[in-house]
Design a protein around this motif. Structure first.
Motif, PDB file in Angstrom:
ATOM      1  N   GLY A  10       8.351  -2.715   9.411  1.00 12.51           N
ATOM      2  CA  GLY A  10       7.750  -1.752   9.233  1.00 12.51           C
ATOM      3  C   GLY A  10       7.553  -1.203   7.849  1.00 12.51           C
ATOM      4  O   GLY A  10       8.279  -1.846   6.954  1.00 12.51           O
ATOM      5  N   PRO A  11       7.226   0.271   7.769  1.00 13.87           N
ATOM      6  CA  PRO A  11       6.997   0.779   6.505  1.00 13.87           C
ATOM      7  C   PRO A  11       8.180   1.298   5.763  1.00 13.87           C
ATOM      8  O   PRO A  11       9.150   1.547   6.590  1.00 13.87           O
ATOM      9  N   VAL A  12       8.188   1.487   4.693  1.00  8.59           N
ATOM     10  CA  VAL A  12       9.307   2.466   3.885  1.00  8.59           C
ATOM     11  C   VAL A  12       8.775   3.891   3.831  1.00  8.59           C
ATOM     12  O   VAL A  12       7.605   4.082   3.513  1.00  8.59           O
TER      13      VAL A  12
ATOM     14  N   SER B 244       4.284  -4.190   4.403  1.00 14.35           N
ATOM     15  CA  SER B 244       3.357  -4.005   3.325  1.00 14.35           C
ATOM     16  C   SER B 244       2.993  -2.364   3.157  1.00 14.35           C
ATOM     17  O   SER B 244       2.352  -2.051   1.948  1.00 14.35           O
ATOM     18  N   SER B 245       3.624  -1.537   3.727  1.00 10.94           N
ATOM     19  CA  SER B 245       3.355  -0.154   3.641  1.00 10.94           C
ATOM     20  C   SER B 245       4.386   0.733   3.355  1.00 10.94           C
ATOM     21  O   SER B 245       5.521   0.565   3.797  1.00 10.94           O
ATOM     22  N   ILE B 246       3.870   1.904   2.469  1.00 12.08           N
ATOM     23  CA  ILE B 246       4.881   2.698   2.005  1.00 12.08           C
ATOM     24  C   ILE B 246       4.322   4.240   2.106  1.00 12.08           C
ATOM     25  O   ILE B 246       3.075   4.171   1.784  1.00 12.08           O
ATOM     26  N   ILE B 247       4.850   5.091   2.734  1.00 13.10           N
ATOM     27  CA  ILE B 247       4.420   6.283   3.260  1.00 13.10           C
ATOM     28  C   ILE B 247       5.081   7.501   2.611  1.00 13.10           C
ATOM     29  O   ILE B 247       6.526   7.686   2.597  1.00 13.10           O
TER      30      ILE B 247
ATOM     31  N   SER C 179       0.710  -1.285  -0.001  1.00  9.37           N
ATOM     32  CA  SER C 179       0.092   0.070  -0.062  1.00  9.37           C
ATOM     33  C   SER C 179       0.786   1.339  -0.108  1.00  9.37           C
ATOM     34  O   SER C 179       1.727   1.142   0.632  1.00  9.37           O
ATOM     35  N   ILE C 180       0.430   2.312  -0.847  1.00  8.46           N
ATOM     36  CA  ILE C 180       1.231   3.401  -0.737  1.00  8.46           C
ATOM     37  C   ILE C 180       0.246   4.654  -0.402  1.00  8.46           C
ATOM     38  O   ILE C 180      -0.691   4.905  -1.092  1.00  8.46           O
ATOM     39  N   THR C 181       0.595   5.479   0.733  1.00  9.30           N
ATOM     40  CA  THR C 181      -0.242   6.296   1.025  1.00  9.30           C
ATOM     41  C   THR C 181       0.490   7.599   1.469  1.00  9.30           C
ATOM     42  O   THR C 181       1.538   7.494   1.603  1.00  9.30           O
ATOM     43  N   GLY C 182      -0.378   8.613   1.274  1.00 14.63           N
ATOM     44  CA  GLY C 182       0.329  10.047   1.265  1.00 14.63           C
ATOM     45  C   GLY C 182       0.359  10.598   2.691  1.00 14.63           C
ATOM     46  O   GLY C 182      -0.846  10.339   3.530  1.00 14.63           O
ATOM     47  N   ALA C 183       1.202  11.416   3.046  1.00 13.31           N
ATOM     48  CA  ALA C 183       1.038  11.862   4.362  1.00 13.31           C
ATOM     49  C   ALA C 183       1.121  13.643   4.146  1.00 13.31           C
ATOM     50  O   ALA C 183       1.503  13.870   3.267  1.00 13.31           O
TER      51      ALA C 183
ATOM     52  N   GLY D 232      14.058   9.944   3.739  1.00 16.56           N
ATOM     53  CA  GLY D 232      13.477   8.671   3.743  1.00 16.56           C
ATOM     54  C   GLY D 232      14.066   7.835   4.960  1.00 16.56           C
ATOM     55  O   GLY D 232      15.049   8.185   5.516  1.00 16.56           O
ATOM     56  N   GLU D 233      13.502   6.860   5.202  1.00 18.67           N
ATOM     57  CA  GLU D 233      13.733   5.558   6.256  1.00 18.67           C
ATOM     58  C   GLU D 233      13.165   4.520   6.180  1.00 18.67           C
ATOM     59  O   GLU D 233      12.083   4.329   5.294  1.00 18.67           O
ATOM     60  N   ALA D 234      13.727   3.365   6.449  1.00 20.37           N
ATOM     61  CA  ALA D 234      13.089   2.034   6.441  1.00 20.37           C
ATOM     62  C   ALA D 234      12.944   1.576   7.829  1.00 20.37           C
ATOM     63  O   ALA D 234      14.133   1.503   8.568  1.00 20.37           O
ATOM     64  N   TRP D 235      12.029   0.887   8.001  1.00 19.48           N
ATOM     65  CA  TRP D 235      11.631   0.338   9.479  1.00 19.48           C
ATOM     66  C   TRP D 235      11.548  -1.197   9.473  1.00 19.48           C
ATOM     67  O   TRP D 235      11.120  -1.883   8.460  1.00 19.48           O
ATOM     68  N   GLN D 236      12.454  -1.562  10.314  1.00 15.37           N
ATOM     69  CA  GLN D 236      12.388  -3.291  10.403  1.00 15.37           C
ATOM     70  C   GLN D 236      10.847  -3.699  10.468  1.00 15.37           C
ATOM     71  O   GLN D 236      10.289  -3.529  11.562  1.00 15.37           O
TER      72      GLN D 236
END
Length: 247
Positions: free
Chosen positions: A131-133, A94-97, A57-61, A125-129
């Motif tokens: 968790g999301p990108v 599963s998530s990209i913000i 899933s790609i969502t906007g912040a 940018g950052e990547a969580w273990q």
């Protein structure tokens, strides 16, 4: 049997996609580093990116609008490192913000005296273990311009690194690779990079081995000759790891 079911499911996803080959061709033309791919590789990248968008899933912040162009740009560059691998390398999250620009994130550092400092940092940018990108579109939209900087590839390579635990510059290697050789080469050249500047290599790579691996992966895909000139042994092991040779 499992592979047959998987192939059938993936084909159904590809057949039902609203994005056409022409859509993908237009998106790819906006990403300069993709021009080295031949027709077969490009078709494989389009399929992989389509499956990627179905899986993530790609969502906007902060009100950022996620358009098809944004999705395609992120998917194509995220899938470039796994072009000759498979989508399983991005399993477990599963998530990209996407933020419109750089954003603030809590940070904790320890100085030379062992004192812990807490505060906030501006990030692209950052990547969580597990968790999301998280990405800044202001930075991501300029990725792929063959300038040696690519925040999308950087953060998704962190995800590859995290497949076997926290990011430490030692991802799960291909079966025919020697872990000792990887460790020897990366450790030796990381130490050298901390002492010497190299043309076209971002000094952020001196932060730790994980950032060294991610920064040099950007260069591998964006300006590979720079990596060959600076650290030919790293280029060689990255060719074996990614199963690609950008030069």
């Amino acid at each position: 049997m499992f592979e047959m079911i998987k192939d059938w499911r993936e084909q159904r996803i590809l057949d039902k996609s609203d994005l056409t080959n022409d859509d993908w061709q237009r998106a790819a033309k906006r990403i300069v580093i993709l021009d080295r791919l031949d027709n077969e590789e490009m078709a494989r990248l389009f399929d992989l990116a389509t499956l990627f968008l179905n899986d993530k899933s790609i969502t906007g912040a902060q009100g950022f609008e996620i358009t098809d162009a944004v999705k395609q740009s992120i998917a194509l560059q995220a899938c470039l490192p796994i072009l000759n691998l498979n989508l399983d390398w991005y399993a477990g999250w599963s998530s990209i913000i996407i933020y419109p620009g750089s954003y603030k994130s809590d940070a904790k550092t320890v100085d030379e005296f062992g004192i812990v400092h807490e505060g906030q940092q501006h990030r692209s940018g950052e990547a969580w273990q597990r968790g999301p990108v998280i990405l800044s579109w202001k930075d991501a939209k300029h990725s792929g311009e063959r300038d040696g900087h690519n925040v999308v590839i950087h953060e998704f390579v962190h995800k590859l690194d995290m497949l076997n635990g926290r990011a430490n510059g030692f991802p799960p290697l291909q079966h025919d690779m020697d872990p000792k050789r990887w460790t020897t080469i990366m450790s030796r050249d990381f130490e050298d990079f901390q002492k010497h500047r190299k043309s076209g290599l971002d000094r952020y790579g001196t932060t730790n081995p994980a950032e060294f691996f991610a920064v040099l992966s950007e260069v591998f895909f964006e300006t590979p000759q720079k990596l060959v000139d600076a650290y030919p042994d790293i280029y060689d092991i990255m060719v074996k790891f990614f199963k690609q040779s950008p030069i």
